[in-house]
Scaffold this motif. Structure first.
Motif, short mmCIF file in Angstrom:
data_model
loop_
_atom_site.label_atom_id
_atom_site.label_comp_id
_atom_site.label_asym_id
_atom_site.label_seq_id
_atom_site.Cartn_x
_atom_site.Cartn_y
_atom_site.Cartn_z
N SER A 15 0.85 -1.18 0.00
CA SER A 15 0.00 0.00 0.00
C SER A 15 0.89 1.24 0.00
O SER A 15 1.58 1.51 0.98
CB SER A 15 -0.92 0.00 1.23
OG SER A 15 -1.82 1.09 1.18
N MET A 24 -11.53 7.39 2.35
CA MET A 24 -10.80 6.46 1.51
C MET A 24 -9.32 6.77 1.51
O MET A 24 -8.90 7.90 1.29
CB MET A 24 -11.33 6.54 0.07
CG MET A 24 -10.75 5.48 -0.85
SD MET A 24 -11.29 3.85 -0.39
CE MET A 24 -10.03 2.83 -1.19
N HIS A 26 -6.36 5.84 -0.61
CA HIS A 26 -5.97 5.20 -1.87
C HIS A 26 -4.49 4.83 -1.86
O HIS A 26 -3.69 5.36 -1.09
CB HIS A 26 -6.25 6.14 -3.04
CG HIS A 26 -7.71 6.34 -3.32
ND1 HIS A 26 -8.50 5.38 -3.91
CD2 HIS A 26 -8.53 7.40 -3.06
CE1 HIS A 26 -9.73 5.84 -4.02
NE2 HIS A 26 -9.78 7.05 -3.52
N SER A 27 -4.14 3.91 -2.75
CA SER A 27 -2.75 3.49 -2.93
C SER A 27 -2.33 3.72 -4.37
O SER A 27 -3.09 3.46 -5.31
CB SER A 27 -2.57 2.01 -2.58
OG SER A 27 -1.29 1.55 -2.96
N ARG A 74 -6.36 -5.19 -6.89
CA ARG A 74 -6.59 -4.17 -5.86
C ARG A 74 -7.57 -4.69 -4.83
O ARG A 74 -8.58 -5.30 -5.16
CB ARG A 74 -7.08 -2.87 -6.48
CG ARG A 74 -5.99 -2.10 -7.20
CD ARG A 74 -6.39 -0.66 -7.45
NE ARG A 74 -7.44 -0.56 -8.44
CZ ARG A 74 -7.91 0.61 -8.89
NH1 ARG A 74 -7.43 1.75 -8.43
NH2 ARG A 74 -8.87 0.64 -9.80
N ARG A 76 -9.62 -3.68 -0.97
CA ARG A 76 -10.02 -2.65 -0.03
C ARG A 76 -10.33 -3.27 1.32
O ARG A 76 -11.04 -4.27 1.41
CB ARG A 76 -11.25 -1.89 -0.55
CG ARG A 76 -10.93 -0.95 -1.71
CD ARG A 76 -12.14 -0.13 -2.11
NE ARG A 76 -11.80 0.79 -3.20
CZ ARG A 76 -12.66 1.63 -3.76
NH1 ARG A 76 -13.93 1.67 -3.34
NH2 ARG A 76 -12.29 2.43 -4.73
N ASP A 77 -9.76 -2.67 2.35
CA ASP A 77 -9.93 -3.16 3.70
C ASP A 77 -10.82 -2.18 4.48
O ASP A 77 -10.54 -0.98 4.51
CB ASP A 77 -8.55 -3.29 4.37
CG ASP A 77 -8.61 -4.06 5.67
OD1 ASP A 77 -9.64 -4.70 5.93
OD2 ASP A 77 -7.63 -4.00 6.42
N ARG A 113 -9.04 1.27 3.41
CA ARG A 113 -7.63 1.25 3.01
C ARG A 113 -7.49 0.43 1.73
O ARG A 113 -8.04 -0.67 1.62
CB ARG A 113 -6.75 0.63 4.12
CG ARG A 113 -7.03 1.19 5.51
CD ARG A 113 -6.62 2.62 5.64
NE ARG A 113 -7.03 3.18 6.92
CZ ARG A 113 -6.35 3.10 8.06
NH1 ARG A 113 -5.21 2.43 8.09
NH2 ARG A 113 -6.80 3.67 9.15
N GLU A 114 -6.73 0.95 0.78
CA GLU A 114 -6.54 0.27 -0.50
C GLU A 114 -5.17 -0.39 -0.55
O GLU A 114 -4.16 0.18 -0.10
CB GLU A 114 -6.66 1.28 -1.64
CG GLU A 114 -6.70 0.66 -3.03
CD GLU A 114 -6.96 1.68 -4.11
OE1 GLU A 114 -8.04 1.62 -4.73
OE2 GLU A 114 -6.11 2.56 -4.33
N TYR A 115 -5.12 -1.61 -1.09
CA TYR A 115 -3.88 -2.38 -1.21
C TYR A 115 -3.77 -2.94 -2.62
O TYR A 115 -4.77 -3.11 -3.32
CB TYR A 115 -3.86 -3.55 -0.22
CG TYR A 115 -3.90 -3.16 1.23
CD1 TYR A 115 -2.73 -3.09 1.98
CD2 TYR A 115 -5.10 -2.89 1.87
CE1 TYR A 115 -2.76 -2.74 3.32
CE2 TYR A 115 -5.14 -2.54 3.21
CZ TYR A 115 -3.96 -2.48 3.93
OH TYR A 115 -3.99 -2.13 5.26
N TYR A 116 -2.53 -3.25 -3.01
CA TYR A 116 -2.27 -4.00 -4.24
C TYR A 116 -1.77 -5.38 -3.87
O TYR A 116 -0.93 -5.54 -2.97
CB TYR A 116 -1.24 -3.29 -5.11
CG TYR A 116 -1.83 -2.19 -5.96
CD1 TYR A 116 -2.27 -2.44 -7.26
CD2 TYR A 116 -2.01 -0.91 -5.45
CE1 TYR A 116 -2.83 -1.44 -8.03
CE2 TYR A 116 -2.58 0.09 -6.22
CZ TYR A 116 -2.99 -0.18 -7.50
OH TYR A 116 -3.56 0.81 -8.26
#
Length: 245
Positions: A15, A24, A26-27, A74, A76-77, A113-116
């Motif tokens: 992230s 939000m 973002h990452s 992607r 999202r948590d 929270r956004e993750y890859y």
């Protein structure tokens, strides 16, 4: 000929935070300048509260990043966070103050929270002549880091050694060779990601070996860790040439 420190970054989750606005978080798809400087600073043992040392360190390194995945996953948590309602008459110095000084004002807010997923990158670092630490010193630190290293968030620890090495040549040549020298993930479900993207991102204004087809303004140049302040920088984007093509 230019010398670079080259290493890899891989983790099941990464992230790379962008500007935090609203609920939000973002990452970015690639690690930014502040994230890479933070990783190197942690490796050599610079603490977050060492403002003067951090500022001196942050001014003398350029980065290039090549994502090496074919598909970006992607995630999202969902989080809820206890926060006091806005009150201009009350000052909270710590997180403990937020929760204990006025418990009747504490409410719950949602934050995403956004993750890859399966994030894998090749990274090259160039040092200026005035750099406080040589590339050799950074290589040694990455082999045995002082603090734990992670991919943007503490919940995203590295899943492969960085395998840092020194290389000399143009950035295009060094990045092309990284695919042969760095041991990519071996899992059958992951291996295809390393055969893909030849896109490259860099911030060295003197770099000419990779044709840039885009320039972006990125707000990830750290100015003050104490004030959590960032400045803008120019990020160049180009396609990595195929050697011998």
């Amino acid at each position: 000929m230019t010398q670079y420190l080259v290493f890899q970054l891989y983790a099941p989750l990464a992230s790379w935070g962008l500007e935090a606005t609203g609920e939000m978080r973002h990452s970015s798809a690639v690690p930014g300048r502040s994230a890479l400087l933070g990783l190197l600073a942690a490796a050599v043992g610079i603490r977050r509260d060492e403002e003067q040392r951090l500022n001196a360190f942050n001014q003398h390194y350029y980065f290039a990043v090549c994502p090496r995945f074919s598909q970006q996953t992607r995630l999202r948590d969902y989080h809820t966070v206890s926060m006091p309602r806005e009150n201009r008459k009350r000052f909270y110095a710590t997180r403990r103050d937020e929760l204990l000084l006025a418990p009747q004002e504490v409410g719950t807010v949602v934050t995403l929270r956004e993750y890859y997923g399966d994030a894998y990158y090749h990274v090259a670092v160039r040092a200026t002549p005035q750099a406080p630490l040589s590339l050799q010193a950074l290589q040694t630190a990455l082999q045995k880091p002082h603090f734990p290293l992670y991919m943007g968030r503490k919940a995203c620890p590295l899943s492969l050694p960085l395998f840092p090495y020194l290389a000399t040549g143009s950035l295009a040549h060094v990045m092309a060779q990284a695919g042969q020298r760095l041991p990519a993930p071996k899992d059958d479900a992951i291996a295809p990601i390393v055969e893909a993207s030849a896109e490259c991102y860099w911030d060295d204004p003197d770099e000419t070996s990779i044709p840039a087809h885009e320039q972006r303004m990125c707000s990830d140049n750290p100015l003050s860790r104490k004030r959590w302040q960032f400045g803008e920088r120019v990020c160049y984007v180009g396609t990595l040439p195929v050697e011998g093509g």
